[in-house]
Design a protein around this motif. Structure first.
Motif, PDB file in Angstrom:
ATOM      1  N   GLY A 169       0.773  -1.200   0.101  1.00 35.04           N
ATOM      2  CA  GLY A 169      -0.423  -0.058  -0.068  1.00 35.04           C
ATOM      3  C   GLY A 169       0.325   1.393  -0.040  1.00 35.04           C
ATOM      4  O   GLY A 169       1.794   1.492  -0.571  1.00 35.04           O
ATOM      5  N   ALA A 170       0.650   2.033   0.785  1.00 35.83           N
ATOM      6  CA  ALA A 170       1.363   3.641   1.055  1.00 35.83           C
ATOM      7  C   ALA A 170       2.990   3.472   1.079  1.00 35.83           C
ATOM      8  O   ALA A 170       3.143   4.506   1.584  1.00 35.83           O
ATOM      9  N   ASN A 171       2.604   2.090   2.179  1.00 35.66           N
ATOM     10  CA  ASN A 171       4.606   1.932   2.828  1.00 35.66           C
ATOM     11  C   ASN A 171       5.478   1.527   2.115  1.00 35.66           C
ATOM     12  O   ASN A 171       6.297   0.953   1.781  1.00 35.66           O
ATOM     13  N   TYR A 196      14.383   6.478  -5.481  1.00 37.98           N
ATOM     14  CA  TYR A 196      12.981   5.654  -5.881  1.00 37.98           C
ATOM     15  C   TYR A 196      12.596   5.889  -4.319  1.00 37.98           C
ATOM     16  O   TYR A 196      11.481   6.005  -4.525  1.00 37.98           O
ATOM     17  N   THR A 197      13.697   5.509  -3.238  1.00 36.71           N
ATOM     18  CA  THR A 197      12.598   6.176  -2.112  1.00 36.71           C
ATOM     19  C   THR A 197      11.877   7.376  -1.827  1.00 36.71           C
ATOM     20  O   THR A 197      10.617   7.622  -1.631  1.00 36.71           O
ATOM     21  N   PHE A 198      12.314   8.684  -2.705  1.00 37.53           N
ATOM     22  CA  PHE A 198      12.240   9.692  -2.301  1.00 37.53           C
ATOM     23  C   PHE A 198      11.216  10.591  -3.099  1.00 37.53           C
ATOM     24  O   PHE A 198       9.737  10.325  -2.773  1.00 37.53           O
ATOM     25  N   VAL A 199      11.432   9.331  -4.654  1.00 36.42           N
ATOM     26  CA  VAL A 199      10.399  10.094  -5.645  1.00 36.42           C
ATOM     27  C   VAL A 199       9.057   9.352  -5.310  1.00 36.42           C
ATOM     28  O   VAL A 199       8.077   9.709  -5.245  1.00 36.42           O
ATOM     29  N   SER A 200       8.986   7.980  -4.417  1.00 42.63           N
ATOM     30  CA  SER A 200       8.095   7.159  -4.840  1.00 42.63           C
ATOM     31  C   SER A 200       7.340   7.750  -3.454  1.00 42.63           C
ATOM     32  O   SER A 200       5.897   7.844  -3.119  1.00 42.63           O
ATOM     33  N   TRP A 201       7.962   7.835  -2.231  1.00 39.26           N
ATOM     34  CA  TRP A 201       7.019   8.750  -0.824  1.00 39.26           C
ATOM     35  C   TRP A 201       6.527  10.088  -1.360  1.00 39.26           C
ATOM     36  O   TRP A 201       4.867  10.369  -1.308  1.00 39.26           O
ATOM     37  N   MET A 202       7.198  10.666  -1.782  1.00 42.51           N
ATOM     38  CA  MET A 202       7.033  12.175  -3.158  1.00 42.51           C
ATOM     39  C   MET A 202       5.346  11.813  -3.703  1.00 42.51           C
ATOM     40  O   MET A 202       3.655  12.550  -3.363  1.00 42.51           O
ATOM     41  N   ALA A 203       5.393  10.486  -4.773  1.00 38.85           N
ATOM     42  CA  ALA A 203       4.318  10.883  -5.223  1.00 38.85           C
ATOM     43  C   ALA A 203       3.209  10.444  -4.783  1.00 38.85           C
ATOM     44  O   ALA A 203       2.199  11.026  -5.083  1.00 38.85           O
ATOM     45  N   ILE A 204       3.352   9.203  -3.765  1.00 35.19           N
ATOM     46  CA  ILE A 204       2.232   9.082  -2.536  1.00 35.19           C
ATOM     47  C   ILE A 204       1.227   9.968  -2.155  1.00 35.19           C
ATOM     48  O   ILE A 204       0.721  10.408  -1.796  1.00 35.19           O
TER      49      ILE A 204
END
Length: 502
Positions: A53-55, A262-270
């Motif tokens: 999910g969002a995690n 990857y961590t930063f971009v996926s976090w910001m997109a969510i």
């Protein structure tokens, strides 16, 4: 103790162009195989909708740590063995020639397949954009043929030319991802603000709530899948300046840099889309990419979404080009050892002027073109069939080879000759590769139990059902050839995996 004879001295060995690329060139070619923008838009929605999910960003954090540990041992091997065959050379020295050649055949075949898979996703993205943006209906096979032709031409010439093309594509796609992410960061997230739970590593192992059949394993697997190809840095050692220094640097910068991105971009997109909305959008494959496009459209405008889609095409193109270079170099490494009759006089030769593996590149173009053409003639979809199934097949093989490589580091430094044991280190050459190897076993297990889900509608196809057998056959073929040489042609057996740059 008597030193081992260098069997390569008996051969007239072709070499690739020396000092052709520096650190940046190796970085561009290594990171291009990971295809950051394609990996994000293609894998994050699946991890969000059907995994953790969002995690999902937490899953990328866990993958970063595990792959970094793997890379610690990998770069120690690269400091001692500079081999165009990378995994092939490392495993041959660590676990022996039989396992080495088995791995060499398997990983060569894997990279050869990966190019065809990326040709499929490139053609799909390109045809879709031409249709939606310009109203043009172009059969995907023509777009695939264009990519195959350009890949072959660029690999024929100096590797520096390829690294420049890949560098431009890589910089642009990373810039687009960061532009979206930084816009969200400065905006303070979406309507729900910043989702801090998304980057709690503990949450990487929690399945998305309220989604039937969602498992954390799916999220973790698709996180790891996003890195496939990062290890390719070692195969450029023969062509790089000061490889004992540059290859370890490029490997560690790539794995950590890609992980942070990857961590930063996926976090910001969510965060920009909203945690609940991201999960809702990710449930439908047709809207999953909106996790990235929505905050881009809201914060930057429609123009940025169009640029984003264009860079998806260039990113997949760059990734396919990088895999073409990888496949050509693995074939070249096997070919110049003259273990196979047809390879001995052809594929193992480098270009007299450009120093490129030009014949191996041509063979790779023929192989990938044939594979793509067969899928087209059978009426298969370039994304759901050509990309999805071949990517799973290739990933399964490469995960097994990565696992063997991790344990080969331990064997080489702790159970090898006196010279290698002298450089053994309790953490760098034992604990780190041990954890990395066990982690690779876990990721391979995740792929195995989730392979039907990852394949989607193609899970019922004959090719999908044959995947485990095809992977096993590639390893068995290499092992049988090595065993034949061991008992019937000792000179060829001695050569296996031993042509390295001194």
């Amino acid at each position: 103790m008597k030193s081992e004879r260098d069997p390569s001295q008996a051969l007239q060995v072709s070499r690739l162009r020396k000092d052709a690329v520096g650190l940046w060139g190796v970085l561009f070619m290594t990171m291009a195989t990971a295809a950051p923008i394609t990996a994000m838009v293609g894998n994050v929605p699946i991890a969000v909708g059907f995994g953790n999910g969002a995690n999902a960003p937490a899953g990328y954090m866990v993958a970063t740590v595990l792959l970094t540990l793997f890379s610690v041992g990998y770069v120690e091997m690269a400091k001692h063995i500079t081999s165009t065959g990378a995994f092939y050379g490392f495993i041959s020295h660590g676990l022996g020639r039989v396992v080495g050649l088995a791995s060499g055949v398997a990983v060569t075949w894997t990279y050869m397949i990966f190019e065809a898979a990326l040709v499929g996703i490139f053609a799909f993205f390109c045809a879709d954009l031409l249709g939606s943006l310009l109203g043009l209906r172009v059969d995907w096979i023509f777009l695939a043929a264009l990519m195959l032709l350009v890949n072959g031409i660029l690999c024929h010439f100096d590797i520096e030319l390829t690294s420049r093309v890949l560098g431009i594509a890589l910089v642009l796609e990373i810039a687009m991802l960061l532009l979206m992410a930084v816009a969200v960061l400065f905006h303070g997230g979406g309507a729900q603000g910043m989702s801090w739970e998304s980057i709690n590593p503990v949450n990487a192992f929690k399945a998305a709530e309220g989604i039937p059949k969602a498992t954390a394993g799916i999220g973790l697997f698709f996180a790891f899948w996003s890195w496939v190809g990062f290890e390719s840095s070692a195969m450029y050692g023969e062509e790089s300046r000061n490889p004992k220094k540059i290859i370890p640097q490029a490997t560690m910068i790539s794995v950590i840099g890609i992980g942070a991105l990857y961590t930063f971009v996926s976090w910001m997109a969510i965060a920009g889309t909203g945690a609940a909305e991201s999960v809702r959008l990710a449930q439908n494959p047709a809207t999953g990419s909106e996790i990235f496009f929505t905050p881009t459209r809201v914060l930057l405008g429609d123009w940025a979404v169009i640029v984003f889609k264009i860079l998806l095409i260039s990113g997949s193109f760059a990734c396919g080009m990088a895999f073409h270079n990888c496949a050509a170099r693995y074939s070249f490494a096997l070919g110049r050892e003259k273990l196979f009759a047809v390879f001995g006089s052809t594929v193992g030769r480098s270009h007299e002027i450009h120093g490129s593996p030009y014949i191996a590149s041509f063979v790779q173009t023929l192989f990938a073109s044939t594979l793509v053409l067969v899928f087209w003639l059978m009426g298969k979809d370039p994304y759901a069939d050509l990309y999805a199934v071949l990517a799973i097949l290739g990933t399964m093989a490469i995960m097994i080879v990565q696992t063997l490589c991790a344990f080969s580091v331990i064997a080489y430094f702790h159970f090898g000759g006196n010279e290698s044991r002298r450089h053994a280190h309790w953490f760098k050459t034992f604990v780190a590769p041990l954890i990395g190897g066990v982690g690779m076993i876990y990721v391979t297990h995740l792929l195995w139990i989730n392979k039907e889900f990852a394949a989607g509608d193609s899970a019922t196809s004959l090719l999908f059902r044959l995947i485990p057998w095809l992977v096993a056959a590639s390893f068995l073929t290499g092992a049988c050839i090595a065993l034949y040489f061991k008992y019937f042609d000792k000179d060829k057996y001695d050569i296996i995996g031993r042509i390295v740059l001194k």
